[in-house]
Design a protein around this motif. Structure first.
Motif, PDB file in Angstrom:
ATOM      1  N   LEU A  57       1.212  -0.630  -0.465  1.00 15.28           N
ATOM      2  CA  LEU A  57      -0.105  -0.428  -0.053  1.00 15.28           C
ATOM      3  C   LEU A  57       1.006   1.417   0.073  1.00 15.28           C
ATOM      4  CD1 LEU A  57      -3.261  -0.443   2.627  1.00 15.28           C
ATOM      5  CD2 LEU A  57      -2.396  -0.412   0.210  1.00 15.28           C
ATOM      6  N   ALA A  58       1.580   1.350   0.551  1.00 14.04           N
ATOM      7  CA  ALA A  58       2.653   2.650   0.495  1.00 14.04           C
ATOM      8  C   ALA A  58       3.468   2.559   0.311  1.00 14.04           C
ATOM      9  CB  ALA A  58       3.460   1.656   2.326  1.00 14.04           C
ATOM     10  N   LYS A  59       3.887   1.738  -1.579  1.00 17.59           N
ATOM     11  CA  LYS A  59       3.999   2.012  -2.885  1.00 17.59           C
ATOM     12  C   LYS A  59       3.078   2.349  -3.467  1.00 17.59           C
ATOM     13  CE  LYS A  59       7.546  -2.224  -2.767  1.00 17.59           C
ATOM     14  NZ  LYS A  59       7.153  -3.877  -3.861  1.00 17.59           N
ATOM     15  N   GLN A  60       1.965   2.687  -3.230  1.00 13.86           N
ATOM     16  CA  GLN A  60       0.786   3.217  -4.537  1.00 13.86           C
ATOM     17  C   GLN A  60       0.330   4.693  -3.600  1.00 13.86           C
ATOM     18  OE1 GLN A  60      -2.595   0.872  -3.948  1.00 13.86           O
ATOM     19  NE2 GLN A  60      -1.164  -0.952  -4.369  1.00 13.86           N
ATOM     20  N   HIS A  61       0.519   4.796  -1.892  1.00 14.26           N
ATOM     21  CA  HIS A  61       0.143   6.311  -1.322  1.00 14.26           C
ATOM     22  C   HIS A  61       1.402   7.166  -0.641  1.00 14.26           C
ATOM     23  CE1 HIS A  61      -4.020   5.153  -2.081  1.00 14.26           C
ATOM     24  NE2 HIS A  61      -3.914   3.617  -1.578  1.00 14.26           N
ATOM     25  N   GLY A  62       2.584   6.108  -0.664  1.00 13.40           N
ATOM     26  CA  GLY A  62       3.526   6.960   0.027  1.00 13.40           C
ATOM     27  C   GLY A  62       4.557   6.407   1.355  1.00 13.40           C
ATOM     28  N   GLY A  63       5.039   6.826   1.684  1.00  7.06           N
ATOM     29  CA  GLY A  63       5.755   6.862   2.253  1.00  7.06           C
ATOM     30  C   GLY A  63       5.234   6.998   3.994  1.00  7.06           C
ATOM     31  N   LEU A  64       4.410   7.935   3.804  1.00 12.60           N
ATOM     32  CA  LEU A  64       3.701   8.129   5.193  1.00 12.60           C
ATOM     33  C   LEU A  64       2.299   8.046   4.588  1.00 12.60           C
ATOM     34  CD1 LEU A  64       4.069   9.172   8.005  1.00 12.60           C
ATOM     35  CD2 LEU A  64       3.674  12.092   7.376  1.00 12.60           C
ATOM     36  N   MET A  65       1.319   6.857   5.671  1.00 12.24           N
ATOM     37  CA  MET A  65      -0.057   7.198   5.178  1.00 12.24           C
ATOM     38  C   MET A  65      -0.935   7.093   6.098  1.00 12.24           C
ATOM     39  SD  MET A  65      -0.983   3.040   2.865  1.00 12.24           S
ATOM     40  CE  MET A  65       0.084   2.334   4.598  1.00 12.24           C
ATOM     41  N   TYR A  66      -2.270   7.345   5.733  1.00 17.47           N
ATOM     42  CA  TYR A  66      -2.770   7.849   7.491  1.00 17.47           C
ATOM     43  C   TYR A  66      -3.854   6.103   6.938  1.00 17.47           C
ATOM     44  CZ  TYR A  66      -6.900   9.181   9.483  1.00 17.47           C
ATOM     45  OH  TYR A  66      -7.890   9.585   9.976  1.00 17.47           O
ATOM     46  N   LEU A  67      -4.312   5.765   8.041  1.00 20.64           N
ATOM     47  CA  LEU A  67      -5.716   4.607   8.236  1.00 20.64           C
ATOM     48  C   LEU A  67      -6.172   5.243   9.176  1.00 20.64           C
ATOM     49  CD1 LEU A  67      -3.044   1.988   7.619  1.00 20.64           C
ATOM     50  CD2 LEU A  67      -4.657   2.725   6.043  1.00 20.64           C
ATOM     51  N   GLN A  68      -7.492   4.724   8.566  1.00 22.43           N
ATOM     52  CA  GLN A  68      -9.202   4.906  10.238  1.00 22.43           C
ATOM     53  C   GLN A  68      -9.354   3.413  10.446  1.00 22.43           C
ATOM     54  OE1 GLN A  68     -10.039   7.714  11.364  1.00 22.43           O
ATOM     55  NE2 GLN A  68     -10.949   6.909  13.012  1.00 22.43           N
ATOM     56  N   LEU A  69      -8.791   3.186  11.800  1.00 25.86           N
ATOM     57  CA  LEU A  69      -9.255   1.765  11.796  1.00 25.86           C
ATOM     58  C   LEU A  69     -10.116   1.430  12.760  1.00 25.86           C
ATOM     59  CD1 LEU A  69      -5.103   0.698  12.545  1.00 25.86           C
ATOM     60  CD2 LEU A  69      -6.465   0.364  10.559  1.00 25.86           C
ATOM     61  N   GLY A  70     -11.197   1.635  12.262  1.00 35.80           N
ATOM     62  CA  GLY A  70     -12.143   1.590  13.898  1.00 35.80           C
ATOM     63  C   GLY A  70     -12.005   3.359  14.038  1.00 35.80           C
ATOM     64  N   ARG A  71     -12.222   3.225  15.782  1.00 33.67           N
ATOM     65  CA  ARG A  71     -12.430   4.259  16.356  1.00 33.67           C
ATOM     66  C   ARG A  71     -10.899   5.145  16.201  1.00 33.67           C
ATOM     67  NH1 ARG A  71     -10.433   4.229  21.325  1.00 33.67           N
ATOM     68  NH2 ARG A  71      -9.986   2.504  22.037  1.00 33.67           N
ATOM     69  N   ILE A  72      -9.707   4.088  15.508  1.00 32.15           N
ATOM     70  CA  ILE A  72      -8.671   5.286  15.790  1.00 32.15           C
ATOM     71  C   ILE A  72      -7.469   5.532  14.507  1.00 32.15           C
ATOM     72  CG2 ILE A  72      -6.283   3.396  16.121  1.00 32.15           C
ATOM     73  CD1 ILE A  72      -6.847   1.690  17.911  1.00 32.15           C
ATOM     74  N   LYS A  73      -7.436   6.598  15.214  1.00 31.13           N
ATOM     75  CA  LYS A  73      -6.778   7.671  13.563  1.00 31.13           C
ATOM     76  C   LYS A  73      -4.829   6.639  14.340  1.00 31.13           C
ATOM     77  CE  LYS A  73      -7.356  11.306  15.798  1.00 31.13           C
ATOM     78  NZ  LYS A  73      -7.762  11.048  17.205  1.00 31.13           N
ATOM     79  N   THR A  74      -4.519   6.365  12.399  1.00 27.39           N
ATOM     80  CA  THR A  74      -2.977   5.987  12.544  1.00 27.39           C
ATOM     81  C   THR A  74      -2.210   6.329  11.518  1.00 27.39           C
ATOM     82  OG1 THR A  74      -4.371   3.707  13.216  1.00 27.39           O
ATOM     83  CG2 THR A  74      -1.982   3.700  12.977  1.00 27.39           C
ATOM     84  N   LEU A  75      -0.683   6.863  11.504  1.00 29.54           N
ATOM     85  CA  LEU A  75       0.218   6.758  11.065  1.00 29.54           C
ATOM     86  C   LEU A  75       1.136   5.498  10.449  1.00 29.54           C
ATOM     87  CD1 LEU A  75       1.649  10.631  11.375  1.00 29.54           C
ATOM     88  CD2 LEU A  75      -0.084  10.059   9.999  1.00 29.54           C
ATOM     89  N   VAL A  76       0.818   5.819   9.340  1.00 28.97           N
ATOM     90  CA  VAL A  76       2.011   4.356   9.164  1.00 28.97           C
ATOM     91  C   VAL A  76       3.284   5.271   8.105  1.00 28.97           C
ATOM     92  CG1 VAL A  76       2.655   2.207   8.084  1.00 28.97           C
ATOM     93  CG2 VAL A  76       0.043   2.963   9.073  1.00 28.97           C
ATOM     94  N   ALA A  77       4.633   4.699   8.410  1.00 26.09           N
ATOM     95  CA  ALA A  77       5.792   5.340   8.190  1.00 26.09           C
ATOM     96  C   ALA A  77       5.894   3.860   7.850  1.00 26.09           C
ATOM     97  CB  ALA A  77       6.224   5.852   9.453  1.00 26.09           C
ATOM     98  N   SER A  78       7.244   4.581   6.316  1.00 22.58           N
ATOM     99  CA  SER A  78       7.079   2.937   5.743  1.00 22.58           C
ATOM    100  C   SER A  78       8.186   3.464   4.499  1.00 22.58           C
ATOM    101  CB  SER A  78       6.026   2.637   4.791  1.00 22.58           C
ATOM    102  OG  SER A  78       4.850   2.088   5.492  1.00 22.58           O
TER     103      SER A  78
END
Length: 493
Positions: A57-78
């Motif tokens: 997914l990071a290859k499509q959306h970039g090294g810093l990506m935002y996810l909404q995991l249910g109620r939890i706001k989450t950054l993913v650094a890749s």
């Protein structure tokens, strides 16, 4: 008719306002995959190997990506740049941990070192562990313990060698790591315990291993609180934690009685009791951290390293040649040899690059809002750093998927695993970096060198390759145990 037209206009206007507000909100956050209603992106991380899927997914959306995991706001650094930004530039902002099921159960209500929120309590715990357990002097003091446990493992393998039978090295690595840590923490070991004590230690290790498997990732209740009752894994996690707590409680009372009569300090639990500043819960929490984290990370690194060497026989011969030159054909590996074993160290680094023990580092949480690359990140945002993705970033590593330890003797000779080179941070970086780095690497290098120098290894009859498929738990383990046949390097009785 007019009423219907007004209804339609108002509905369209409302939809437009929602879309504009959503677009405005999304513009302030990093790129994100398409989300589903209510669950957000939960379906994307609920994969068998979420670190691999997030890497794609990071290859499509970039090294810093935002996810909404249910109620939890989450950054993913890749990517290394993204990891450096969140763990160095904004280290303080992301220095806390989320309040989830792992923190509640395995973290003793977030009172341990791993899961405690950022603050005075966590700083106090880290200071105790650093000064009393992880300093170089203490690591060196426990050298005889590591040597004793390795000699017992070698004796067991020599017996298997004489019988020409395959050995489950995965379980042996876990027991070696656990025994060594248990001697340092509790002054007990499966290898020389007897009767009921031996059975209790074995049960404790089995429960630790199961906890590592069932405790992977976030539980349903963490993501969607109203469904917490429907998660069967939580019931198993509670039961496992009860067993672990009960055993450590027994050990704590036993240590207290021994100290009343002898006043000796033999292990880490004695140190914590003698300090007199931690209550029973926090003592059990810290000793649990040492036993669980130390056992898992050491064992899986040894397992992956030997598995890779079995797939690359030319590298196996090169490291054995290095051991022959440094240790001598009739010599015994000592920890003093490790600094001279450069190729062995490169093999361990390469193993950690391709197979980091925790591919998604322990989650962080922001304690205050911050701005990263123009994105506004609110307080309370979770952070996942994909160590697996960092180690396979093709812009950083040539032939990123190839096991090539020689890169660390050539183009990447300056890259270390101490948290300063963000392309390789298997133990994290910044304030929440693993404090047991020195001790863990010492054990891995020493044990792996001894196993390679003492024995020749071969696959069982009928097996022509090692299964490298992985299972995602708290640590990344291989799906199948590593079954190998040992033969003494010189001659086998």
């Amino acid at each position: 008719m007019l009423e219907m037209i007004l209804t339609i206009v108002l509905t369209l206007a409302l939809i437009l306002v929602v879309l504009l507000c959503t677009n405005k909100r999304n513009q302030s956050l990093p790129p994100s995959p398409r989300a589903l209603p209510i669950i957000g992106h939960i379906h994307l991380v609920g994969k068998k190997l979420p670190h691999e899927y997030l890497f794609q997914l990071a290859k499509q959306h970039g090294g810093l990506m935002y996810l909404q995991l249910g109620r939890i706001k989450t950054l993913v650094a890749s990517t290394p740049a993204a990891a450096e930004e969140v763990l160095k530039t904004h280290d303080r902002e992301f220095a806390s941990r989320p309040a989830n099921s792992a923190a509640k159960y395995f973290g003793y209500e977030a009172t341990d070192l791993v899961w405690a929120p950022y603050g005075d309590h966590w700083r106090h715990l880290r200071k105790i562990c650093t000064l009393e357990f992880f300093i170089t002097k203490r690591v060196q003091m426990f050298q005889p313990v590591r040597k004793l446990e390795m000699s017992m493992l070698i004796t067991e393998l020599v017996e298997a060698c004489s019988q020409r039978r395959p050995v489950d090295l995965t379980s042996r690595f876990f027991q070696f790591a656990f025994n060594t840590m248990s001697r340092m923490v509790l002054n007990k070991s499966i290898s020389d315990a007897s009767g009921s004590e031996s059975e209790k230690l074995k049960e404790f290790l089995n429960n630790l291993n199961e906890a590592s498997k069932v405790g992977n990732g976030l539980q349903i209740g963490d993501l969607i609180p109203c469904l917490s009752w429907a998660d069967p894994k939580v019931f198993r996690i509670k039961w496992l934690q009860t067993q672990l707590v009960n055993y450590l409680g027994e050990q704590l009372q036993e240590h207290k009685k021994t100290r009343e009569s002898h006043h000796e300090v033999k292990d880490f639990m004695d140190v914590l009791i003698a300090g007199g500043v931690l209550d029973d819960t926090r003592i059990k929490a810290l000793t649990s951290d040492m036993l669980a984290a130390g056992t898992d990370a050491i064992a899986v690194t040894m397992d992956w390293a030997l598995a890779e060497l079995m797939r690359n026989p030319e590298l196996m011969q090169e490291v054995k040649q290095e051991l022959e030159e440094i240790v001598g054909s009739n010599g015994t590996v000592e920890e003093e040899h490790i600094p001279k074993l450069e190729f062995l160290q490169a093999i361990v680094k390469e193993t950690l690059r391709l197979h980091p023990p925790a591919p998604l580092l322990a989650p962080h949480e922001s304690v205050e809002s911050c701005n990263i690359w123009g994105y506004n990140i609110p307080a309370g945002t979770g952070l996942l750093v994909n160590a697996y993705a960092l180690g396979r970033d093709e812009s950083t590593w040539s032939e990123a998927n190839k096991f090539n330890p020689k890169r660390f003797l050539e183009t990447k000779s300056d890259v270390q695993v101490t948290g300063q080179n963000f392309e390789l941070i298997p133990f994290g970086s910044g304030r929440r970096m693993c404090p047991a780095l020195n001790m863990g690497l010492t054990m891995v290098h020493y044990a792996l060198a001894t196993m390679l120098h003492t024995f020749e290894w071969s696959l069982p009859d009928g097996k022509d390759e090692v299964n490298m498929k992985a299972y995602f738990g708290i640590v990344l383990i291989r799906e199948e145990p590593l079954m190998l046949v040992p033969r003494l390097a010189k001659s086998c009785p």
